[in-house]
Design a protein around this motif. Sequence first.
Motif, PDB file in Angstrom:
ATOM      1  N   SER A   6     -45.250 -69.702  -4.429  1.00 48.73           N
ATOM      2  CA  SER A   6     -45.974 -70.705  -5.211  1.00 48.73           C
ATOM      3  C   SER A   6     -47.233 -71.143  -4.470  1.00 48.73           C
ATOM      4  O   SER A   6     -48.316 -71.257  -5.061  1.00 48.73           O
ATOM      5  CB  SER A   6     -45.070 -71.913  -5.486  1.00 48.73           C
ATOM      6  N   ASP A   7     -47.108 -71.382  -3.169  1.00 46.29           N
ATOM      7  CA  ASP A   7     -48.276 -71.751  -2.367  1.00 46.29           C
ATOM      8  C   ASP A   7     -49.274 -70.600  -2.296  1.00 46.29           C
ATOM      9  O   ASP A   7     -50.492 -70.811  -2.313  1.00 46.29           O
ATOM     10  CB  ASP A   7     -47.844 -72.142  -0.952  1.00 46.29           C
ATOM     11  N   GLU A  26     -40.767 -75.550  -9.181  1.00 47.63           N
ATOM     12  CA  GLU A  26     -41.282 -74.828  -8.015  1.00 47.63           C
ATOM     13  C   GLU A  26     -42.791 -74.625  -8.110  1.00 47.63           C
ATOM     14  O   GLU A  26     -43.495 -74.658  -7.097  1.00 47.63           O
ATOM     15  CB  GLU A  26     -40.571 -73.482  -7.885  1.00 47.63           C
ATOM     16  N   LYS A  27     -43.288 -74.425  -9.318  1.00 50.84           N
ATOM     17  CA  LYS A  27     -44.734 -74.233  -9.482  1.00 50.84           C
ATOM     18  C   LYS A  27     -45.506 -75.482  -9.057  1.00 50.84           C
ATOM     19  O   LYS A  27     -46.518 -75.389  -8.364  1.00 50.84           O
ATOM     20  CB  LYS A  27     -45.061 -73.893 -10.936  1.00 50.84           C
ATOM     21  N   ILE A  28     -45.039 -76.645  -9.474  1.00 53.55           N
ATOM     22  CA  ILE A  28     -45.777 -77.876  -9.171  1.00 53.55           C
ATOM     23  C   ILE A  28     -45.311 -78.525  -7.870  1.00 53.55           C
ATOM     24  O   ILE A  28     -45.963 -79.425  -7.347  1.00 53.55           O
ATOM     25  CB  ILE A  28     -45.669 -78.880 -10.345  1.00 53.55           C
ATOM     26  N   ASN A  39     -41.567 -79.676   0.277  1.00 60.37           N
ATOM     27  CA  ASN A  39     -42.006 -78.337  -0.119  1.00 60.37           C
ATOM     28  C   ASN A  39     -42.164 -77.378   1.058  1.00 60.37           C
ATOM     29  O   ASN A  39     -42.761 -76.307   0.911  1.00 60.37           O
ATOM     30  CB  ASN A  39     -43.322 -78.434  -0.894  1.00 60.37           C
ATOM     31  N   MET A  40     -41.606 -77.749   2.192  1.00 61.02           N
ATOM     32  CA  MET A  40     -41.669 -76.855   3.354  1.00 61.02           C
ATOM     33  C   MET A  40     -40.386 -76.025   3.406  1.00 61.02           C
ATOM     34  O   MET A  40     -39.572 -76.130   4.327  1.00 61.02           O
ATOM     35  CB  MET A  40     -41.898 -77.671   4.628  1.00 61.02           C
ATOM     36  N   GLN A  90     -37.756 -85.064 -10.267  1.00 59.40           N
ATOM     37  CA  GLN A  90     -39.141 -85.522 -10.423  1.00 59.40           C
ATOM     38  C   GLN A  90     -39.779 -84.922 -11.671  1.00 59.40           C
ATOM     39  O   GLN A  90     -40.494 -85.611 -12.413  1.00 59.40           O
ATOM     40  CB  GLN A  90     -39.957 -85.146  -9.187  1.00 59.40           C
ATOM     41  N   LEU A  91     -39.523 -83.646 -11.899  1.00 58.80           N
ATOM     42  CA  LEU A  91     -40.072 -83.001 -13.090  1.00 58.80           C
ATOM     43  C   LEU A  91     -39.500 -83.634 -14.349  1.00 58.80           C
ATOM     44  O   LEU A  91     -40.232 -83.896 -15.317  1.00 58.80           O
ATOM     45  CB  LEU A  91     -39.770 -81.502 -13.069  1.00 58.80           C
ATOM     46  N   GLU A  92     -38.221 -83.910 -14.342  1.00 52.60           N
ATOM     47  CA  GLU A  92     -37.586 -84.540 -15.499  1.00 52.60           C
ATOM     48  C   GLU A  92     -38.192 -85.915 -15.757  1.00 52.60           C
ATOM     49  O   GLU A  92     -38.422 -86.303 -16.911  1.00 52.60           O
ATOM     50  CB  GLU A  92     -36.076 -84.652 -15.273  1.00 52.60           C
TER      51      GLU A  92
END
Length: 319
Positions: free
Chosen positions: A173-174, A217-219, A165-166, A225-227
């Motif tokens: 989002s951050d 992107e939100k999480i 997430n960098m 991973q979301l799937e």
Amino acid sequence: MKKIGFLFVLLFVFNACKESNQIESEISKIDIDLNVERFDLDFANAETEDLPELKHTYPFLFSERIPDSVWVERINDSLQQELSSEVEKAYSNFDDIQHDIESLFQHLKYYDKTFKVPRVITVTSDVDYRNKTIVTDTIVLISLDTYLGSEHRFYEGIQRFISLNMKRSQIVSDLAASYSEGYIYQTKPKTLLDDMIYYGKQLYFKDQMIPFKSDAEKIGYSEEQLEWAIVNESEIWRYFIERELLFSTDNSLAGRFIADAPFSKFYLELDSESPGRIGQYLGWQIVRSFMKNNEVPFMEMLQMDADEIFNNSKFKPRK
């Protein structure tokens, strides 16, 4: 009867979308006067004689306990110059990020009439990924050296689940997450559910404040991973219920299911397949279900007790 029920669902979805579009139309008309200040560039291009002017313009970035000689040394430090060079290459154009921030501020202003646009300042922080964005009532700091891209060579010593997430797409989002902390009521968490609902509120806050961002992107998940979380939602929920984890006060559960980690710890073979923070994901779905099934203003929900939200959520996991 099935046809009538289906038509009712379609009508409900249509009306919800229509209302959402109307709100977004109103939000888009809110005027936001934003000028992003590039301290990172100002400092990178500074000479020793420019230091007094920098300190005058950004006094809060210079501790009085640190002598000027330290700042002069930093200006001339080759590692700092290399870091600044990489940031400048990655962020020579900041227009897309500024647009996202403006949209976030429009949404904040819509839901909080007292919100005032702060100074937004970009900095470098020696890749301090624990403090990527800092928010106060009047100032926002964004550490651009923590958003150079997941694969950047500067991040080689950082664990993959963190460096994932960098990247540029996570900035707003951050920033939304940082802002959410000022709006969400939370007593000291006692149970796993308390933590789940807190982060569920934070993610729902993002639903409202940055709807232009994807759920991944939100999480902070990859799409894969979301799937995985979506496909396995029912099984995860069953695991939590059968082991009576929701109301458990076992402190280790936060580390297993809430904290940032390479994977969630079910102590099963599927652990390595799972994304970390799966408890946050479930909390998000519970809060979404609550908001869908209750006529409660969004900002009011952020102040509600976790048990009340859960008990009135009518949450059912996807199968």
